[in-house]
Design a protein around this motif. Structure first.
Motif, PDB file in Angstrom:
ATOM      1  N   GLY A  55       0.903  -1.146  -0.058  1.00  0.00           N
ATOM      2  CA  GLY A  55      -0.165  -0.069  -0.067  1.00  0.00           C
ATOM      3  C   GLY A  55       0.782   1.208   0.009  1.00  0.00           C
ATOM      4  N   ARG A  56       1.854   1.468   0.836  1.00  0.00           N
ATOM      5  CA  ARG A  56       2.748   2.253   0.711  1.00  0.00           C
ATOM      6  C   ARG A  56       3.375   2.694  -0.485  1.00  0.00           C
ATOM      7  NH1 ARG A  56       4.091   0.010   5.607  1.00  0.00           N
ATOM      8  NH2 ARG A  56       5.948  -0.057   5.275  1.00  0.00           N
ATOM      9  N   PHE A  57       3.992   1.569  -1.203  1.00  0.00           N
ATOM     10  CA  PHE A  57       4.535   1.448  -2.398  1.00  0.00           C
ATOM     11  C   PHE A  57       3.772   2.235  -3.709  1.00  0.00           C
ATOM     12  CE2 PHE A  57       7.198  -2.512  -1.256  1.00  0.00           C
ATOM     13  CZ  PHE A  57       8.280  -1.627  -0.590  1.00  0.00           C
ATOM     14  N   ASP A  58       2.284   1.726  -3.527  1.00  0.00           N
ATOM     15  CA  ASP A  58       1.262   2.264  -4.276  1.00  0.00           C
ATOM     16  C   ASP A  58       1.108   3.700  -4.083  1.00  0.00           C
ATOM     17  OD1 ASP A  58      -1.247   1.710  -6.165  1.00  0.00           O
ATOM     18  OD2 ASP A  58      -1.952   2.771  -4.518  1.00  0.00           O
ATOM     19  N   LEU A  59       1.123   4.395  -2.952  1.00  0.00           N
ATOM     20  CA  LEU A  59       1.011   5.481  -2.762  1.00  0.00           C
ATOM     21  C   LEU A  59       2.210   6.483  -3.300  1.00  0.00           C
ATOM     22  CD1 LEU A  59      -0.373   8.327  -1.645  1.00  0.00           C
ATOM     23  CD2 LEU A  59       0.422   7.465   0.705  1.00  0.00           C
ATOM     24  N   MET A  60       3.487   5.950  -3.025  1.00  0.00           N
ATOM     25  CA  MET A  60       4.703   6.458  -3.552  1.00  0.00           C
ATOM     26  C   MET A  60       4.861   6.439  -4.958  1.00  0.00           C
ATOM     27  SD  MET A  60       7.366   5.132  -0.818  1.00  0.00           S
ATOM     28  CE  MET A  60       7.414   3.706  -0.911  1.00  0.00           C
ATOM     29  N   VAL A  61       4.650   5.484  -5.606  1.00  0.00           N
ATOM     30  CA  VAL A  61       4.549   5.402  -7.030  1.00  0.00           C
ATOM     31  C   VAL A  61       3.541   6.477  -7.824  1.00  0.00           C
ATOM     32  CG1 VAL A  61       4.152   4.153  -9.289  1.00  0.00           C
ATOM     33  CG2 VAL A  61       5.560   3.210  -7.306  1.00  0.00           C
ATOM     34  N   ARG A  62       2.067   6.477  -7.275  1.00  0.00           N
ATOM     35  CA  ARG A  62       1.097   6.997  -7.877  1.00  0.00           C
ATOM     36  C   ARG A  62       1.223   8.614  -7.527  1.00  0.00           C
ATOM     37  NH1 ARG A  62      -4.217   4.380  -6.090  1.00  0.00           N
ATOM     38  NH2 ARG A  62      -5.034   5.983  -7.609  1.00  0.00           N
ATOM     39  N   SER A  63       1.959   8.983  -6.673  1.00  0.00           N
ATOM     40  CA  SER A  63       2.141  10.333  -6.269  1.00  0.00           C
ATOM     41  C   SER A  63       3.481  10.979  -6.843  1.00  0.00           C
ATOM     42  CB  SER A  63       2.130  10.569  -4.865  1.00  0.00           C
ATOM     43  OG  SER A  63       3.449   9.981  -4.075  1.00  0.00           O
ATOM     44  N   GLY A  64       4.137  10.051  -7.495  1.00  0.00           N
ATOM     45  CA  GLY A  64       5.550  10.485  -7.918  1.00  0.00           C
ATOM     46  C   GLY A  64       6.537  10.725  -7.280  1.00  0.00           C
ATOM     47  N   VAL A  65       6.423  10.373  -5.658  1.00  0.00           N
ATOM     48  CA  VAL A  65       7.338  10.370  -4.777  1.00  0.00           C
ATOM     49  C   VAL A  65       8.448   9.436  -4.812  1.00  0.00           C
ATOM     50  CG1 VAL A  65       7.606   9.869  -2.302  1.00  0.00           C
ATOM     51  CG2 VAL A  65       5.823  11.422  -2.707  1.00  0.00           C
ATOM     52  N   ARG A  66       8.064   8.014  -5.391  1.00  0.00           N
ATOM     53  CA  ARG A  66       9.093   7.223  -5.667  1.00  0.00           C
ATOM     54  C   ARG A  66      10.213   7.433  -6.501  1.00  0.00           C
ATOM     55  NH1 ARG A  66      10.137   2.391  -8.488  1.00  0.00           N
ATOM     56  NH2 ARG A  66      11.441   0.895  -7.190  1.00  0.00           N
ATOM     57  N   GLN A  67       9.825   8.072  -7.713  1.00  0.00           N
ATOM     58  CA  GLN A  67      10.714   8.758  -8.453  1.00  0.00           C
ATOM     59  C   GLN A  67      11.757   9.644  -8.043  1.00  0.00           C
ATOM     60  OE1 GLN A  67       9.154   9.641 -12.442  1.00  0.00           O
ATOM     61  NE2 GLN A  67      10.636   9.558 -13.328  1.00  0.00           N
ATOM     62  N   GLN A  68      11.080  10.736  -7.344  1.00  0.00           N
ATOM     63  CA  GLN A  68      11.864  11.703  -6.887  1.00  0.00           C
ATOM     64  C   GLN A  68      12.976  11.174  -5.588  1.00  0.00           C
ATOM     65  OE1 GLN A  68       9.802  15.150  -5.557  1.00  0.00           O
ATOM     66  NE2 GLN A  68       7.983  14.400  -6.727  1.00  0.00           N
ATOM     67  N   MET A  69      12.396  10.161  -5.001  1.00  0.00           N
ATOM     68  CA  MET A  69      13.448   9.696  -3.949  1.00  0.00           C
ATOM     69  C   MET A  69      14.428   8.830  -4.836  1.00  0.00           C
ATOM     70  SD  MET A  69      10.497   8.275  -1.090  1.00  0.00           S
ATOM     71  CE  MET A  69      11.265   6.644  -1.194  1.00  0.00           C
ATOM     72  N   ARG A  70      14.176   8.246  -5.617  1.00  0.00           N
ATOM     73  CA  ARG A  70      15.358   7.416  -6.562  1.00  0.00           C
ATOM     74  C   ARG A  70      16.320   8.440  -7.118  1.00  0.00           C
ATOM     75  NH1 ARG A  70      13.466   2.440  -9.696  1.00  0.00           N
ATOM     76  NH2 ARG A  70      15.385   2.559 -10.388  1.00  0.00           N
ATOM     77  N   ARG A  71      15.639   9.585  -7.721  1.00  0.00           N
ATOM     78  CA  ARG A  71      16.718  10.373  -8.014  1.00  0.00           C
ATOM     79  C   ARG A  71      17.601  11.248  -6.844  1.00  0.00           C
ATOM     80  NH1 ARG A  71      12.596  12.519 -11.423  1.00  0.00           N
ATOM     81  NH2 ARG A  71      11.963  14.116  -9.799  1.00  0.00           N
ATOM     82  N   ARG A  72      17.055  11.226  -5.971  1.00  0.00           N
ATOM     83  CA  ARG A  72      17.830  11.883  -4.656  1.00  0.00           C
ATOM     84  C   ARG A  72      18.687  10.782  -3.994  1.00  0.00           C
ATOM     85  NH1 ARG A  72      13.186  14.924  -5.196  1.00  0.00           N
ATOM     86  NH2 ARG A  72      13.433  17.303  -5.199  1.00  0.00           N
ATOM     87  N   ARG A  73      18.406   9.627  -4.427  1.00  0.00           N
ATOM     88  CA  ARG A  73      19.092   8.366  -3.681  1.00  0.00           C
ATOM     89  C   ARG A  73      18.306   8.459  -2.036  1.00  0.00           C
ATOM     90  NH1 ARG A  73      25.381   8.627  -4.996  1.00  0.00           N
ATOM     91  NH2 ARG A  73      25.267   8.041  -3.078  1.00  0.00           N
ATOM     92  N   TRP A  74      17.590   8.649  -1.855  1.00  0.00           N
ATOM     93  CA  TRP A  74      16.392   8.519  -0.570  1.00  0.00           C
ATOM     94  C   TRP A  74      15.993   7.251  -0.554  1.00  0.00           C
ATOM     95  CZ3 TRP A  74      13.343  13.918  -0.238  1.00  0.00           C
ATOM     96  CH2 TRP A  74      14.419  14.979  -0.118  1.00  0.00           C
ATOM     97  N   THR A  75      16.202   6.629   0.691  1.00  0.00           N
ATOM     98  CA  THR A  75      15.442   5.359   0.818  1.00  0.00           C
ATOM     99  C   THR A  75      14.333   5.458   2.213  1.00  0.00           C
ATOM    100  OG1 THR A  75      17.482   4.270  -0.015  1.00  0.00           O
ATOM    101  CG2 THR A  75      15.885   2.688   1.281  1.00  0.00           C
ATOM    102  N   PRO A  76      13.185   4.710   2.008  1.00  0.00           N
ATOM    103  CA  PRO A  76      12.501   4.674   3.015  1.00  0.00           C
ATOM    104  C   PRO A  76      12.679   3.699   3.942  1.00  0.00           C
ATOM    105  CG  PRO A  76      11.520   3.984   1.121  1.00  0.00           C
ATOM    106  CD  PRO A  76      12.688   4.318   0.779  1.00  0.00           C
ATOM    107  N   VAL A  77      12.548   3.833   5.520  1.00  0.00           N
ATOM    108  CA  VAL A  77      12.764   2.700   6.183  1.00  0.00           C
ATOM    109  C   VAL A  77      12.025   2.643   7.396  1.00  0.00           C
ATOM    110  CG1 VAL A  77      15.413   2.567   5.766  1.00  0.00           C
ATOM    111  CG2 VAL A  77      14.644   4.140   7.509  1.00  0.00           C
ATOM    112  N   ALA A  78      11.401   1.859   7.756  1.00  0.00           N
ATOM    113  CA  ALA A  78      10.433   1.794   8.815  1.00  0.00           C
ATOM    114  C   ALA A  78      11.068   1.984  10.073  1.00  0.00           C
ATOM    115  CB  ALA A  78       9.833   0.362   8.968  1.00  0.00           C
ATOM    116  N   ALA A  79      10.568   2.807  10.964  1.00  0.00           N
ATOM    117  CA  ALA A  79      11.152   3.214  12.291  1.00  0.00           C
ATOM    118  C   ALA A  79      10.342   2.735  13.585  1.00  0.00           C
ATOM    119  CB  ALA A  79      11.158   4.615  12.498  1.00  0.00           C
ATOM    120  N   GLY A  80       9.208   2.548  13.309  1.00  0.00           N
ATOM    121  CA  GLY A  80       8.262   1.922  14.286  1.00  0.00           C
ATOM    122  C   GLY A  80       6.863   1.274  13.649  1.00  0.00           C
ATOM    123  N   GLU A  81       6.259   0.486  14.308  1.00  0.00           N
ATOM    124  CA  GLU A  81       5.007  -0.244  13.834  1.00  0.00           C
ATOM    125  C   GLU A  81       4.255  -0.895  15.015  1.00  0.00           C
ATOM    126  OE1 GLU A  81       6.144  -1.984   9.672  1.00  0.00           O
ATOM    127  OE2 GLU A  81       6.652  -3.151  11.253  1.00  0.00           O
TER     128      GLU A  81
END
Length: 180
Positions: A55-81
């Motif tokens: 679900g989070r991947f879907d939101l990141m891709v559809r919003s264009g955030v994933r592509q921006q993160m890849r360009r900047r070499r940013w990686t998402p990590v879970a900190a707590g759940e």
């Protein structure tokens, strides 16, 4: 890696779905597979966090955030759940993963995710995530500059602050010795 093929499929499908703002809710339709269940014949509690990734991947891709993160070499990590269960999802049952960002603070971006069937919440999770770059954590200033400020109605619930403090482990710069 146990969901690698489902992840790749969802990334492929997300690119063909309507665009969203990163602040909009996302919905992904899924079905409980035989690989998702445990010996009690319902979805294993650990699988919920795995499918919530989709679900989070879907939101990141559809919003264009994933592509921006890849360009900047940013990686998402879970900190707590944290997760709460209401009903069990059964083998072959259809459900949706509903995902939205509920706010951010100086340490994390917080997602609320729900497993929903026929308008009923079966499970709900809150996930604290961080973005990291090769040089370290990404600041809110950088995140907002890249993705835009949250709308005024996106306000982090007060209980999240206490949960985060009580749930957090020491920084990686400090020791965290194991002792019962």
């Amino acid at each position: 890696m146990h969901l690698i093929f489902r992840t790749l499929l969802q990334l492929f499908l997300a690119r063909r779905r309507p665009a969203l703002s990163v602040w909009d809710p996302s919905s992904v339709a899924l079905r409980v597979l035989v690989t998702d269940i445990d010996i009690a014949m319902h979805m294993n509690n650990g699988m919920y966090f795995s499918v919530f990734d989709l679900g989070r991947f879907d939101l990141m891709v559809r919003s264009g955030v994933r592509q921006q993160m890849r360009r900047r070499r940013w990686t998402p990590v879970a900190a707590g759940e944290t997760i709460s269960f209401r009903k069990s999802l059964q083998l072959n049952q259809r459900y949706t993963i509903e995902t939205r960002i509920i706010g951010l603070d100086e340490r994390a971006i917080y997602f609320e995710q729900r497993a929903v069937t026929n308008g009923e919440i079966y499970a709900r999770a809150v996930i604290a995530t961080r973005l990291v770059s090769p040089s370290g954590p990404v600041s809110n200033t950088e995140i907002i500059a890249a993705f835009g400020a949250p709308p005024e109605d996106v306000v982090l619930p007060e209980w999240i602050h206490e949960w985060r403090l009580n749930n957090a482990l020491p920084s990686t710069r400090r020791p965290a010795p194991h002792a019962w």
